[in-house]
Motif scaffolding. Structure first.
Motif, PDB file in Angstrom:
ATOM      1  N   ARG A   1      17.225   2.161   3.968  1.00 31.84           N
ATOM      2  CA  ARG A   1      16.264   2.286   2.869  1.00 31.84           C
ATOM      3  C   ARG A   1      15.177   1.217   2.925  1.00 31.84           C
ATOM      4  N   ILE A   2      15.167   0.433   3.994  1.00 32.74           N
ATOM      5  CA  ILE A   2      14.157  -0.618   4.164  1.00 32.74           C
ATOM      6  C   ILE A   2      13.258  -0.229   5.329  1.00 32.74           C
ATOM      7  N   ASP A   3      11.999   0.057   5.046  1.00 35.01           N
ATOM      8  CA  ASP A   3      11.083   0.590   6.051  1.00 35.01           C
ATOM      9  C   ASP A   3      10.538  -0.460   7.004  1.00 35.01           C
TER      10      ASP A   3
ATOM     11  N   ALA B   1       0.815  -1.210   0.000  1.00 28.61           N
ATOM     12  CA  ALA B   1       0.000   0.000   0.000  1.00 28.61           C
ATOM     13  C   ALA B   1       0.848   1.260   0.000  1.00 28.61           C
ATOM     14  N   GLY B   2       1.977   1.233   0.696  1.00 29.20           N
ATOM     15  CA  GLY B   2       2.815   2.430   0.792  1.00 29.20           C
ATOM     16  C   GLY B   2       4.095   2.374  -0.007  1.00 29.20           C
ATOM     17  N   GLY B   3       4.307   1.273  -0.751  1.00 31.42           N
ATOM     18  CA  GLY B   3       5.536   1.133  -1.534  1.00 31.42           C
ATOM     19  C   GLY B   3       6.766   0.960  -0.667  1.00 31.42           C
ATOM     20  N   HIS B   4       6.595   0.402   0.528  1.00 35.62           N
ATOM     21  CA  HIS B   4       7.704   0.258   1.468  1.00 35.62           C
ATOM     22  C   HIS B   4       8.550  -0.970   1.153  1.00 35.62           C
ATOM     23  N   ASN B   5       9.858  -0.807   1.207  1.00 35.22           N
ATOM     24  CA  ASN B   5      10.762  -1.949   1.090  1.00 35.22           C
ATOM     25  C   ASN B   5      10.639  -2.798   2.354  1.00 35.22           C
ATOM     26  N   ILE B   6      10.803  -4.112   2.202  1.00 36.43           N
ATOM     27  CA  ILE B   6      10.567  -5.054   3.301  1.00 36.43           C
ATOM     28  C   ILE B   6      11.747  -6.012   3.428  1.00 36.43           C
ATOM     29  N   ILE B   7      12.085  -6.377   4.671  1.00 33.92           N
ATOM     30  CA  ILE B   7      13.031  -7.469   4.900  1.00 33.92           C
ATOM     31  C   ILE B   7      12.371  -8.486   5.827  1.00 33.92           C
TER      32      ILE B   7
ATOM     33  N   VAL C   1       5.321   4.304   7.855  1.00 28.51           N
ATOM     34  CA  VAL C   1       4.508   3.088   7.896  1.00 28.51           C
ATOM     35  C   VAL C   1       3.189   3.365   8.610  1.00 28.51           C
ATOM     36  N   GLY C   2       3.250   4.161   9.679  1.00 32.55           N
ATOM     37  CA  GLY C   2       2.021   4.542  10.375  1.00 32.55           C
ATOM     38  C   GLY C   2       1.066   5.291   9.463  1.00 32.55           C
ATOM     39  N   ARG C   3       1.610   6.165   8.611  1.00 29.92           N
ATOM     40  CA  ARG C   3       0.796   6.900   7.645  1.00 29.92           C
ATOM     41  C   ARG C   3       0.098   5.922   6.687  1.00 29.92           C
ATOM     42  N   THR C   4       0.798   4.894   6.249  1.00 28.47           N
ATOM     43  CA  THR C   4       0.206   3.910   5.332  1.00 28.47           C
ATOM     44  C   THR C   4      -0.885   3.107   6.016  1.00 28.47           C
ATOM     45  N   ILE C   5      -0.666   2.726   7.274  1.00 28.19           N
ATOM     46  CA  ILE C   5      -1.692   1.984   8.018  1.00 28.19           C
ATOM     47  C   ILE C   5      -2.959   2.835   8.136  1.00 28.19           C
ATOM     48  N   ALA C   6      -2.790   4.121   8.391  1.00 26.00           N
ATOM     49  CA  ALA C   6      -3.939   5.027   8.457  1.00 26.00           C
ATOM     50  C   ALA C   6      -4.646   5.114   7.107  1.00 26.00           C
ATOM     51  N   ASP C   7      -3.877   5.125   6.025  1.00 29.78           N
ATOM     52  CA  ASP C   7      -4.478   5.179   4.684  1.00 29.78           C
ATOM     53  C   ASP C   7      -5.287   3.921   4.384  1.00 29.78           C
ATOM     54  N   LEU C   8      -4.794   2.762   4.841  1.00 30.88           N
ATOM     55  CA  LEU C   8      -5.545   1.515   4.641  1.00 30.88           C
ATOM     56  C   LEU C   8      -6.872   1.553   5.380  1.00 30.88           C
ATOM     57  N   GLU C   9      -6.899   2.271   6.485  1.00 32.34           N
ATOM     58  CA  GLU C   9      -8.147   2.413   7.238  1.00 32.34           C
ATOM     59  C   GLU C   9      -8.999   3.556   6.704  1.00 32.34           C
ATOM     60  N   GLY C  10      -8.409   4.374   5.827  1.00 35.35           N
ATOM     61  CA  GLY C  10      -9.149   5.485   5.255  1.00 35.35           C
ATOM     62  C   GLY C  10      -9.341   6.650   6.197  1.00 35.35           C
ATOM     63  N   VAL C  11      -8.425   6.825   7.166  1.00 40.14           N
ATOM     64  CA  VAL C  11      -8.535   7.932   8.122  1.00 40.14           C
ATOM     65  C   VAL C  11      -7.444   8.958   7.856  1.00 40.14           C
ATOM     66  N   GLU C  12      -7.694  10.205   8.235  1.00 48.21           N
ATOM     67  CA  GLU C  12      -6.789  11.298   7.930  1.00 48.21           C
ATOM     68  C   GLU C  12      -5.616  11.376   8.893  1.00 48.21           C
ATOM     69  N   ALA C  13      -5.889  11.203  10.194  1.00 47.37           N
ATOM     70  CA  ALA C  13      -4.853  11.395  11.212  1.00 47.37           C
ATOM     71  C   ALA C  13      -4.168  10.082  11.573  1.00 47.37           C
ATOM     72  N   VAL C  14      -2.847  10.159  11.799  1.00 48.15           N
ATOM     73  CA  VAL C  14      -2.078   9.010  12.282  1.00 48.15           C
ATOM     74  C   VAL C  14      -2.198   8.996  13.803  1.00 48.15           C
ATOM     75  N   ASN C  15      -2.736   7.903  14.370  1.00 54.39           N
ATOM     76  CA  ASN C  15      -2.943   7.855  15.814  1.00 54.39           C
ATOM     77  C   ASN C  15      -2.050   6.818  16.480  1.00 54.39           C
ATOM     78  N   GLY C  16      -2.230   6.659  17.773  1.00 47.67           N
ATOM     79  CA  GLY C  16      -1.392   5.758  18.548  1.00 47.67           C
ATOM     80  C   GLY C  16      -1.463   4.318  18.107  1.00 47.67           C
ATOM     81  N   THR C  17      -2.652   3.872  17.663  1.00 47.15           N
ATOM     82  CA  THR C  17      -2.801   2.489  17.191  1.00 47.15           C
ATOM     83  C   THR C  17      -1.934   2.237  15.957  1.00 47.15           C
ATOM     84  N   HIS C  18      -1.926   3.201  15.059  1.00 49.05           N
ATOM     85  CA  HIS C  18      -1.112   3.067  13.843  1.00 49.05           C
ATOM     86  C   HIS C  18       0.371   3.058  14.192  1.00 49.05           C
TER      87      HIS C  18
END
Length: 500
Positions: free
Chosen positions: A373-375, A201-207, A466-483
């Motif tokens: 460079r790996i999120d 969803a966020g184009g993040h590199n993964i290991i 990554v928190g911003r992407t988790i919020a986007d998956l939920e469709g919410v504007e603000a990044v909160n503690g859960t994210h």
């Protein structure tokens, strides 16, 4: 990007004896006279016993490859009067000849077809195996042939050739919802699937870090199936790159995102591209897709380091004395590794154990700048028997991809004013501060986590992305503690006891 130059073959037949091929041909082209002579003889024609001069114009540009065989042969037949036609100059003609006149496929058919269409040629005659990729280009007649005799009869006797016609949009959408590898086949590993969804969803590199047999490779192979579908522009760009290296035989437009999995013995040139006449490397072949590096610490450190700049710039420039070539390399990196040389970490029942010094030496093969460079870092554990034996299918890749695509659409709107940023992983520090603001409780949570888990400074921005992407998956504007709390889980290698 790969540059195509139209080469004109000029043939002159004069009194005397000799065969002179000029215009900076390489050895493959110089040897073409033997293939041409045999092919013509076996089809009832011949190279005339006169002085033949063939020029490949522009003469100051180095030519390479065997794709000029068919062009040279038709030029010789026309100049010597064995075939008569006034429309040869309206066609691009390319193909490698076999001794019986059959045609072998060529490289770069799609870029050549695009150039032919731009320059107003009526048609493109080439080997049948390349016809589908060339036929992607609209406004150009494409004729796939199997033998030189078909081309001779077309020009000399007007015998029609069968035109290859491709419905580009139909080809593109035909296999879109039928990926080769599907997440529904994966048993268990729900947390890793979630991690993969966030990365896509966020184009993040993964290991992925885990023992042998935990399913790291299986999960990585399924990642392209949940990435947003390629646009027609992306598909054309990706197909062009694969066409340059001759990997589109009997194929039309690529609709599935590429997945490249090079072996750890790969060289720097093979990874980023190179050679005397620079060809795309693995990072360009994975453009708009996924580059999977299995057993990351086994790759030579020097090889891994050359990826750093292309990962930032999303393109790679290969410079030579006489010219420079730039290939795109916008890919998602997925790496996997064992937690130790023996494959296990802090497991008293493990069949192979490693000392702390051996583990540190093994893990230190991955440099800080590359890891930077790996999120997302995620630990993969083996699947218990109960889940392996469960007959129920998991969520399909198509369903997961719907959520990923929706999150990407949010990011497209967010970054509309930033031409070099398309998704969250590409945000710079200023954009992170603007789009990843935290309330006070979330800031306190992140502060405590960084102190207690000994997270490095480089983890801070990546947790916010990554928190911003988790919020986007939920469709919410603000990044909160859960994210933020979930994003903190994905920084395993920053913790004390892994990498320093």
């Amino acid at each position: 990007m790969y540059k195509v130059t139209t080469i004109t073959v000029e043939v002159n037949v004069d009194k005397g004896v000799g065969y002179h091929l000029v215009g900076l041909p390489d050895n493959a082209i110089k040897e073409s006279n033997y293939r041409i002579a045999a092919a013509l003889l076996n089809n009832g024609y011949k190279i005339p016993g006169k002085k033949i001069t063939l020029n490949l114009a522009p003469a100051d540009l180095r030519k390479e490859g065997s794709a000029y065989d068919l062009t040279l042969a038709i030029g010789i037949l026309t100049a010597s009067g064995q075939i008569k036609s006034d429309k040869i100059d309206k066609y691009i003609i390319m193909g490698e000849l076999s001794l019986d006149g059959g045609l072998h496929p060529i490289k770069g058919a799609l870029p050549i077809a695009i150039k032919a269409q731009e320059e107003g040629f009526e048609g493109f005659i080439l080997p049948k195996e390349n016809a589908k990729e060339a036929a992607i280009v609209s406004g150009l007649k494409v004729f796939g042939v199997e033998n030189i005799s078909e081309v001779i009869e077309f020009f000399d006797k007007g015998t029609p050739l069968e035109q290859t016609i491709i419905n580009t949009r139909e080809e593109f959408y035909k296999t879109l919802d039928f990926p080769e590898f599907d997440f529904s086949d994966v048993r268990g590993q729900e947390s890793i699937k979630r991690c993969m969804e966030i990365g896509a969803a966020g184009g993040h590199n993964i290991i992925l870090v885990g023992p042998p047999g935990a399913g790291k490779t299986m999960l990585a192979k399924r990642l392209p199936s949940i990435l947003p579908p390629m646009t027609l522009h992306e598909a054309l760009e990706t197909t062009k790159i694969h066409s340059v290296v001759g990997k589109i035989k009997n194929m039309g437009l690529m609709s599935q995102r590429p997945f490249r999995n090079p072996h750890h013995t790969i060289s720097s040139a093979a990874l980023v591209g190179g050679g005397s006449y620079p060809q795309p490397g693995e990072i360009s072949l994975s453009h708009n897709g996924v580059l999977f590096l299995d057993e990351l610490p086994e790759f030579e450190r020097r090889v891994l380091e050359v990826m750093r700049q292309p990962m930032e710039d999303r393109e790679v420039t290969i410079a030579r004395a006489r010219f420079t070539v730039t290939y795109p390399s916008s890919f998602m990196l997925v790496a996997s590794m064992n937690p130790s040389p023996g494959g296990y970490f802090n497991d008293p029942d493990a069949p192979v154990t490693s000392s702390p010094a051996e583990m540190q030496r093994y893990l230190s093969k991955i440099s800080g700048p590359l890891l930077d460079r790996i999120d997302i870092h995620i630990e993969v554990t083996p699947v218990p028997f109960e889940k392996l034996s469960d007959d129920r299918k998991g969520e399909s890749s198509v369903e997961i991809r719907k959520r990923v695509t929706a999150a990407r659409e949010i990011q497209t709107k967010r970054f509309a004013e930033f031409p070099n940023v398309h998704y969250n992983a590409q945000m710079n520090t200023k954009q992170i501060r603007e789009f990843c603001r935290l309330d006070e409780p979330s800031k306190e949570l992140l502060k405590n986590a960084m102190e207690r888990l000994s997270l490095s400074a480089r983890a801070y921005d990546r947790i916010l992305k990554v928190g911003r992407t988790i919020a986007d998956l939920e469709g919410v504007e603000a990044v909160n503690g859960t994210h933020v709390a979930e994003a903190i889980q994905y920084r395993s290698l920053d913790r004390e006891g892994w990498l320093g």
